[in-house]
Design a protein around this motif. Structure first.
Motif, PDB file in Angstrom:
ATOM      1  N   GLU A 132       0.830  -1.207   0.000  1.00  0.00           N
ATOM      2  CA  GLU A 132       0.000   0.000   0.000  1.00  0.00           C
ATOM      3  C   GLU A 132       0.865   1.259   0.000  1.00  0.00           C
ATOM      4  OE1 GLU A 132      -3.202   0.297  -0.414  1.00  0.00           O
ATOM      5  OE2 GLU A 132      -3.496  -1.875  -0.512  1.00  0.00           O
ATOM      6  N   VAL A 133       1.969   1.219   0.723  1.00  0.00           N
ATOM      7  CA  VAL A 133       2.891   2.362   0.718  1.00  0.00           C
ATOM      8  C   VAL A 133       3.427   2.615  -0.680  1.00  0.00           C
ATOM      9  CG1 VAL A 133       5.181   3.140   1.470  1.00  0.00           C
ATOM     10  CG2 VAL A 133       3.553   2.233   3.137  1.00  0.00           C
ATOM     11  N   ASP A 134       3.834   1.544  -1.370  1.00  0.00           N
ATOM     12  CA  ASP A 134       4.355   1.692  -2.725  1.00  0.00           C
ATOM     13  C   ASP A 134       3.332   2.346  -3.650  1.00  0.00           C
ATOM     14  OD1 ASP A 134       6.743   0.527  -1.985  1.00  0.00           O
ATOM     15  OD2 ASP A 134       6.213  -1.474  -2.710  1.00  0.00           O
ATOM     16  N   ARG A 135       2.078   1.987  -3.505  1.00  0.00           N
ATOM     17  CA  ARG A 135       1.024   2.589  -4.330  1.00  0.00           C
ATOM     18  C   ARG A 135       0.903   4.090  -4.060  1.00  0.00           C
ATOM     19  NH1 ARG A 135      -1.920  -2.277  -2.739  1.00  0.00           N
ATOM     20  NH2 ARG A 135      -2.065  -3.721  -4.515  1.00  0.00           N
ATOM     21  N   ILE A 136       0.976   4.468  -2.787  1.00  0.00           N
ATOM     22  CA  ILE A 136       0.845   5.882  -2.428  1.00  0.00           C
ATOM     23  C   ILE A 136       2.052   6.685  -2.927  1.00  0.00           C
ATOM     24  CG2 ILE A 136       0.769   7.482  -0.460  1.00  0.00           C
ATOM     25  CD1 ILE A 136      -0.866   5.261   1.004  1.00  0.00           C
ATOM     26  N   VAL A 137       3.241   6.111  -2.827  1.00  0.00           N
ATOM     27  CA  VAL A 137       4.441   6.791  -3.344  1.00  0.00           C
ATOM     28  C   VAL A 137       4.299   7.032  -4.835  1.00  0.00           C
ATOM     29  CG1 VAL A 137       6.909   6.521  -3.787  1.00  0.00           C
ATOM     30  CG2 VAL A 137       5.982   5.937  -1.536  1.00  0.00           C
ATOM     31  N   GLU A 138       3.854   6.025  -5.557  1.00  0.00           N
ATOM     32  CA  GLU A 138       3.713   6.155  -7.008  1.00  0.00           C
ATOM     33  C   GLU A 138       2.603   7.138  -7.387  1.00  0.00           C
ATOM     34  OE1 GLU A 138       2.921   3.326 -10.956  1.00  0.00           O
ATOM     35  OE2 GLU A 138       3.094   2.430  -8.951  1.00  0.00           O
ATOM     36  N   ARG A 139       1.495   7.075  -6.683  1.00  0.00           N
ATOM     37  CA  ARG A 139       0.338   7.907  -7.019  1.00  0.00           C
ATOM     38  C   ARG A 139       0.519   9.361  -6.590  1.00  0.00           C
ATOM     39  NH1 ARG A 139      -3.261   5.251  -4.235  1.00  0.00           N
ATOM     40  NH2 ARG A 139      -3.414   6.697  -2.478  1.00  0.00           N
ATOM     41  N   GLU A 140       1.113   9.577  -5.400  1.00  0.00           N
ATOM     42  CA  GLU A 140       1.158  10.910  -4.804  1.00  0.00           C
ATOM     43  C   GLU A 140       2.539  11.574  -4.873  1.00  0.00           C
ATOM     44  OE1 GLU A 140      -1.497  12.368  -3.689  1.00  0.00           O
ATOM     45  OE2 GLU A 140      -2.931  10.714  -3.481  1.00  0.00           O
ATOM     46  N   GLY A 141       3.568  10.811  -5.285  1.00  0.00           N
ATOM     47  CA  GLY A 141       4.912  11.368  -5.209  1.00  0.00           C
ATOM     48  C   GLY A 141       5.334  11.619  -3.780  1.00  0.00           C
ATOM     49  N   ALA A 142       4.877  10.753  -2.873  1.00  0.00           N
ATOM     50  CA  ALA A 142       5.112  10.958  -1.442  1.00  0.00           C
ATOM     51  C   ALA A 142       6.534  10.578  -1.048  1.00  0.00           C
ATOM     52  CB  ALA A 142       4.116  10.129  -0.626  1.00  0.00           C
ATOM     53  N   PHE A 143       7.000  11.187   0.032  1.00  0.00           N
ATOM     54  CA  PHE A 143       8.282  10.827   0.634  1.00  0.00           C
ATOM     55  C   PHE A 143       8.040   9.733   1.658  1.00  0.00           C
ATOM     56  CE2 PHE A 143      11.062  11.395   4.403  1.00  0.00           C
ATOM     57  CZ  PHE A 143      12.251  10.991   3.829  1.00  0.00           C
ATOM     58  N   TRP A 144       8.662   8.562   1.443  1.00  0.00           N
ATOM     59  CA  TRP A 144       8.531   7.428   2.365  1.00  0.00           C
ATOM     60  C   TRP A 144       9.614   7.531   3.427  1.00  0.00           C
ATOM     61  CZ3 TRP A 144      10.583   1.904   1.166  1.00  0.00           C
ATOM     62  CH2 TRP A 144      10.266   1.039   2.225  1.00  0.00           C
ATOM     63  N   THR A 145       9.212   7.584   4.695  1.00  0.00           N
ATOM     64  CA  THR A 145      10.203   7.731   5.768  1.00  0.00           C
ATOM     65  C   THR A 145      11.013   6.456   5.976  1.00  0.00           C
ATOM     66  OG1 THR A 145       8.505   7.190   7.423  1.00  0.00           O
ATOM     67  CG2 THR A 145       8.919   9.525   6.983  1.00  0.00           C
ATOM     68  N   ASP A 146      10.516   5.291   5.575  1.00  0.00           N
ATOM     69  CA  ASP A 146      11.263   4.029   5.579  1.00  0.00           C
ATOM     70  C   ASP A 146      11.909   3.763   6.937  1.00  0.00           C
ATOM     71  OD1 ASP A 146      12.436   1.694   4.778  1.00  0.00           O
ATOM     72  OD2 ASP A 146      13.941   2.605   3.477  1.00  0.00           O
ATOM     73  N   GLN A 147      11.088   3.640   7.956  1.00  0.00           N
ATOM     74  CA  GLN A 147      11.584   3.566   9.326  1.00  0.00           C
ATOM     75  C   GLN A 147      12.474   2.351   9.607  1.00  0.00           C
ATOM     76  OE1 GLN A 147       8.738   2.737  12.459  1.00  0.00           O
ATOM     77  NE2 GLN A 147       7.213   1.979  11.007  1.00  0.00           N
ATOM     78  N   PHE A 148      12.357   1.292   8.800  1.00  0.00           N
ATOM     79  CA  PHE A 148      13.183   0.112   9.043  1.00  0.00           C
ATOM     80  C   PHE A 148      14.628   0.278   8.567  1.00  0.00           C
ATOM     81  CE2 PHE A 148       9.059  -1.782   9.643  1.00  0.00           C
ATOM     82  CZ  PHE A 148       9.287  -2.745  10.604  1.00  0.00           C
ATOM     83  N   HIS A 149      14.881   1.271   7.725  1.00  0.00           N
ATOM     84  CA  HIS A 149      16.232   1.480   7.199  1.00  0.00           C
ATOM     85  C   HIS A 149      16.768   2.887   7.446  1.00  0.00           C
ATOM     86  CE1 HIS A 149      14.561  -1.864   4.759  1.00  0.00           C
ATOM     87  NE2 HIS A 149      15.791  -2.327   4.787  1.00  0.00           N
ATOM     88  N   ASN A 150      15.954   3.790   7.929  1.00  0.00           N
ATOM     89  CA  ASN A 150      16.319   5.200   8.019  1.00  0.00           C
ATOM     90  C   ASN A 150      17.216   5.450   9.239  1.00  0.00           C
ATOM     91  OD1 ASN A 150      16.382   8.035   8.189  1.00  0.00           O
ATOM     92  ND2 ASN A 150      14.372   8.186   7.221  1.00  0.00           N
ATOM     93  N   THR A 151      18.486   5.707   8.975  1.00  0.00           N
ATOM     94  CA  THR A 151      19.437   5.905  10.079  1.00  0.00           C
ATOM     95  C   THR A 151      19.273   7.265  10.760  1.00  0.00           C
ATOM     96  OG1 THR A 151      21.115   6.650   8.489  1.00  0.00           O
ATOM     97  CG2 THR A 151      21.159   4.317   9.130  1.00  0.00           C
ATOM     98  N   ASP A 152      18.459   8.167  10.195  1.00  0.00           N
ATOM     99  CA  ASP A 152      18.167   9.415  10.908  1.00  0.00           C
ATOM    100  C   ASP A 152      17.491   9.131  12.250  1.00  0.00           C
ATOM    101  OD1 ASP A 152      19.213  11.170   9.000  1.00  0.00           O
ATOM    102  OD2 ASP A 152      17.334  11.226   7.870  1.00  0.00           O
ATOM    103  N   ALA A 153      16.784   8.002  12.330  1.00  0.00           N
ATOM    104  CA  ALA A 153      16.129   7.648  13.591  1.00  0.00           C
ATOM    105  C   ALA A 153      17.131   7.542  14.732  1.00  0.00           C
ATOM    106  CB  ALA A 153      15.375   6.326  13.434  1.00  0.00           C
ATOM    107  N   LEU A 154      18.345   7.116  14.414  1.00  0.00           N
ATOM    108  CA  LEU A 154      19.353   6.946  15.457  1.00  0.00           C
ATOM    109  C   LEU A 154      19.692   8.270  16.123  1.00  0.00           C
ATOM    110  CD1 LEU A 154      21.766   4.521  13.542  1.00  0.00           C
ATOM    111  CD2 LEU A 154      19.874   3.936  15.078  1.00  0.00           C
TER     112      LEU A 154
END
Length: 310
Positions: A132-154
């Motif tokens: 569902e996230v992939d669909r929204i990124v494609e449809r809306e041009g949204a920025f995915w925060t990708d919490q499982f890989h985003n090292t900014d969380a650290l």
């Protein structure tokens, strides 16, 4: 006086447990994160990933943000995006607490609910949420925060670790072990790295025995929101990691009420699981040592379920 509600994130108390820890055990300290604006330590992560994307130019003014989440990340992103003026789409499931879904909507997020299998949290559920996230990124041009890989969380969680260092050192306490359950593992990695900078610690990752992915390579269905997503999270490699252990899920659920009634620490299932894991370690270590863990969120997020019925 804060110039923004975002500045209210952090500065949470560190509490010594006195009644649920058995005699002769090590001290158990709990970082109580329910005092953050949405009642969760995920506020720290949400602010860090949004501001990290802003600094890199990966998130344009007014651009839509999207993430799939079991609830607390969604609530925290909804809070941060509301303050900063970003539209937000959250993909979640009916397997997670209704309080969390309602909080996301209260802050103005668009919420897509993916049906679960009988309310259980399974690895396959996260796969369908990601679609569902992939669909929204494609449809809306949204920025995915990708919490499982985003090292900014650290960055956000390192602040939590530094607070623990300041609070323990200010009280003359030496931390021997840090333990916590992992979902994305951003908190575990960020906190354990910050503690390790202040001195040698043992870092123990926890998971429910109903989904022993780290310890046995076998994911399974469970009911502990926010952790055990069916993978070994990539961010686990970003901080010190000495050992993984399982905690009995039912024992964790049974701990939630005495933790509130005897210690005044009001938290959800993951927080109760952390405390059970910390007590197990405290028994093994004995007097003269200190174990630190985290109560990730407030118990107010779990009142429509049966967690506090006992």
């Amino acid at each position: 006086m804060h110039s923004s509600s975002l500045h209210a994130i952090g500065g949470t108390p560190l509490v010594r447990l006195r009644r649920v820890v058995p005699d002769g055990a090590a001290e158990v300290l709990v970082k109580v994160e329910g005092g953050n604006p949405t009642g969760s330590y995920k506020d720290r992560m949400a602010l860090a990933v949004i501001e990290g994307a802003e600094r890199r130019g990966a998130l344009a003014p007014g651009q839509r943000v999207v993430e799939f989440t079991g609830g607390s990340t969604g609530s925290s992103l909804a809070f941060v995006c509301a303050v900063k003026g970003y539209p937000l789409s959250i993909v979640t499931s009916d397997a997670f607490a209704q309080e969390k879904l309602r909080t996301m909507r209260a802050f103005g997020a668009d919420v897509t609910v993916v049906p679960s299998e009988g309310g259980r949290i399974t690895p396959e559920l996260f796969v369908r949420m990601r679609w569902e996230v992939d669909r929204i990124v494609e449809r809306e041009g949204a920025f995915w925060t990708d919490q499982f890989h985003n090292t900014d969380a650290l960055t956000g969680y390192a602040d939590l670790g530094r607070e623990i260092v300041q609070q323990t050192q200010g009280s003359g306490v030496t931390v021997d072990v840090f333990c916590a359950a992992v979902g994305t593992a951003g908190m575990f990695a960020g906190v354990s790295a910050a503690l390790a900078q202040a001195g040698r610690i043992r870092a123990v990752a926890l998971e429910p025995n109903s989904s022993p992915m780290m310890t046995a390579g076998t994911p399974g269905p469970h009911r502990v929101e926010g952790i055990a997503t069916g993978i070994v999270p990539p961010l686990l490699a970003e901080g010190p990691f000495d050992e993984a252990r399982t905690v009995d899920e039912e024992e964790a659920r049974e701990m939630a009420s005495p933790l509130a009634r005897q210690e005044g620490v009001f938290t959800g299932t993951a927080g109760a699981l952390n405390v059970v894991g910390a007590i197990d370690l405290a028994r093994e270590m004995g007097r003269g040592h200190t174990v630190v863990t985290v109560a990730p969120d407030t118990g107010l997020k779990y009142l429509t379920g049966n967690l506090f019925d006992s």
